[in-house]
Design a protein around this motif. Sequence first.
Motif, short mmCIF file in Angstrom:
data_model
loop_
_atom_site.label_atom_id
_atom_site.label_comp_id
_atom_site.label_asym_id
_atom_site.label_seq_id
_atom_site.Cartn_x
_atom_site.Cartn_y
_atom_site.Cartn_z
N VAL A 140 0.88 -1.16 0.09
CA VAL A 140 -0.09 0.00 -0.06
C VAL A 140 0.85 1.24 0.01
CG1 VAL A 140 -1.76 1.18 1.34
CG2 VAL A 140 -1.82 -1.21 1.39
N SER A 141 0.81 1.92 -1.05
CA SER A 141 1.64 3.15 -1.07
C SER A 141 1.35 4.29 0.08
CB SER A 141 1.69 3.90 -2.43
OG SER A 141 0.28 4.67 -2.45
N ARG A 142 2.32 5.05 0.35
CA ARG A 142 2.05 5.97 1.53
C ARG A 142 0.99 7.04 1.03
NH1 ARG A 142 8.17 7.39 2.88
NH2 ARG A 142 8.40 6.97 0.93
N SER A 143 1.33 7.43 -0.19
CA SER A 143 0.25 8.58 -0.68
C SER A 143 -1.19 8.00 -1.00
CB SER A 143 1.03 9.15 -2.01
OG SER A 143 0.92 7.95 -2.89
N MET A 144 -1.40 6.83 -1.02
CA MET A 144 -2.51 6.24 -1.00
C MET A 144 -3.23 5.54 0.19
SD MET A 144 -2.59 4.52 -4.72
CE MET A 144 -2.21 5.50 -6.36
N LYS A 145 -2.39 5.40 1.23
CA LYS A 145 -2.89 4.61 2.35
C LYS A 145 -4.02 5.04 3.20
CE LYS A 145 -0.99 2.53 6.83
NZ LYS A 145 -0.06 2.31 7.53
N GLN A 146 -4.07 6.35 3.36
CA GLN A 146 -5.31 6.64 4.16
C GLN A 146 -6.55 6.22 3.55
OE1 GLN A 146 -4.82 10.84 5.81
NE2 GLN A 146 -6.91 10.61 6.60
N GLU A 147 -6.62 7.05 2.05
CA GLU A 147 -7.51 6.92 1.43
C GLU A 147 -8.08 5.34 1.10
OE1 GLU A 147 -9.55 7.85 -3.01
OE2 GLU A 147 -7.76 9.37 -1.91
N ALA A 148 -6.97 4.52 0.92
CA ALA A 148 -7.37 2.97 0.47
C ALA A 148 -7.97 2.11 1.64
CB ALA A 148 -6.01 2.45 0.10
N VAL A 149 -7.27 2.64 3.09
CA VAL A 149 -7.43 1.96 4.18
C VAL A 149 -9.04 2.17 4.55
CG1 VAL A 149 -7.29 1.60 6.56
CG2 VAL A 149 -5.28 1.49 4.94
N SER A 150 -9.62 3.40 4.48
CA SER A 150 -10.97 3.83 4.88
C SER A 150 -11.71 3.42 3.73
CB SER A 150 -10.97 5.39 4.97
OG SER A 150 -10.73 6.13 3.58
N ALA A 151 -11.30 3.31 2.35
CA ALA A 151 -12.31 2.77 1.60
C ALA A 151 -12.50 1.09 1.71
CB ALA A 151 -11.62 3.00 0.12
N LEU A 152 -11.39 0.50 2.35
CA LEU A 152 -11.53 -1.04 2.36
C LEU A 152 -12.23 -1.33 3.57
CD1 LEU A 152 -7.96 -2.05 1.62
CD2 LEU A 152 -9.92 -2.74 0.38
N ALA A 153 -12.00 -0.57 4.67
CA ALA A 153 -12.82 -0.58 5.74
C ALA A 153 -14.35 -0.35 5.72
CB ALA A 153 -12.37 0.20 7.05
N ARG A 154 -14.69 0.74 4.75
CA ARG A 154 -16.09 0.82 4.54
C ARG A 154 -16.73 -0.26 3.77
NH1 ARG A 154 -15.23 5.60 3.09
NH2 ARG A 154 -14.67 5.24 0.95
N LEU A 155 -16.14 -0.79 2.75
CA LEU A 155 -16.57 -1.86 2.05
C LEU A 155 -16.71 -3.08 2.60
CD1 LEU A 155 -14.61 -0.87 -1.23
CD2 LEU A 155 -16.93 -1.01 -1.14
N ILE A 156 -15.66 -3.27 3.59
CA ILE A 156 -15.86 -4.75 4.31
C ILE A 156 -17.12 -4.41 5.71
CG2 ILE A 156 -14.76 -6.10 6.14
CD1 ILE A 156 -11.97 -5.39 4.51
N LEU A 157 -17.26 -3.34 6.12
CA LEU A 157 -18.31 -3.15 6.97
C LEU A 157 -19.60 -3.22 6.33
CD1 LEU A 157 -16.98 -0.51 9.36
CD2 LEU A 157 -17.40 -2.70 9.78
N GLU A 158 -19.75 -2.57 5.35
CA GLU A 158 -20.87 -2.89 4.37
C GLU A 158 -21.29 -4.25 3.92
OE1 GLU A 158 -20.66 -0.07 0.99
OE2 GLU A 158 -20.62 1.48 1.98
N LYS A 159 -20.31 -5.06 3.60
CA LYS A 159 -20.47 -6.48 3.30
C LYS A 159 -21.01 -7.16 4.58
CE LYS A 159 -18.11 -10.14 1.77
NZ LYS A 159 -16.81 -10.92 1.44
N ARG A 160 -20.34 -6.96 5.60
CA ARG A 160 -20.92 -7.63 6.93
C ARG A 160 -22.39 -7.14 7.33
NH1 ARG A 160 -15.18 -7.49 10.51
NH2 ARG A 160 -14.26 -8.88 9.09
N LYS A 161 -22.99 -5.78 7.05
CA LYS A 161 -23.84 -5.58 7.46
C LYS A 161 -25.01 -6.21 6.48
CE LYS A 161 -23.11 -1.29 9.71
NZ LYS A 161 -23.11 0.37 9.82
N GLY A 162 -24.51 -6.61 5.29
CA GLY A 162 -25.33 -7.11 4.41
C GLY A 162 -25.83 -6.02 3.28
#
Length: 138
Positions: free
Chosen positions: A115-137
Motif C-alpha cells: 500500500v503506497s504511503r500517498s494512497m494509504k489513508q484513502e485506501a484503508v478507509s475505503a477498504l474498511a467501509r466496503l468490508i463493514l457494508e458487506k458484513r451488514k449485508g
Amino acid sequence: MAKRKQKSREAPRNPAQMIRLNGVKESTVPSLSGRKSRKICQIPYRRIRYFYSERRLVHVVCGEETLSYYGKLSDLEKRLPRGFVRIHNRYIVNADWVERVSGNRVITEGRELPVSRSMKQEAVSALARLILEKRKGG
C-alpha cells in the motif's frame, strides 16, 4: 535513414494467458470481458482477487490463474465497479478478498500487496467501509 527506437516488450510467461480487453459487457453476472486466443473470455468480478501492472501489461489475478493484457490500470480503474480499491500505483485490489491490512501491506490469500504511503489513508478507509457494508449485508 532514422533508426527506430526499439521498445522492450516483456511478453507474459504463457501467451495463451494473454487477453485482449474489450471493456465491460452487460450480463447477468458482472464481469470483465475480452478475447483470449480468439475466443471471448469473461471473468466474473467476484473471482478477481487483484490487478497489478508491470510496464504496459496489466495482470488479472484470479486465484491460481493470472491473465494479462496490454493497458493501463488508470483506464481499468474508471470502469471497475464499486468494491475495487486502488492501493498503489501498480495495484488494485478486490475488497471481498482482503483478509487484513497490516502496516503498509494488504493481505489477500496469503499474498502481501504493498500500500503506497500517498494512497494509504484513502485506501484503508475505503477498504474498511466496503468490508463493514458487506458484513451488514448492504
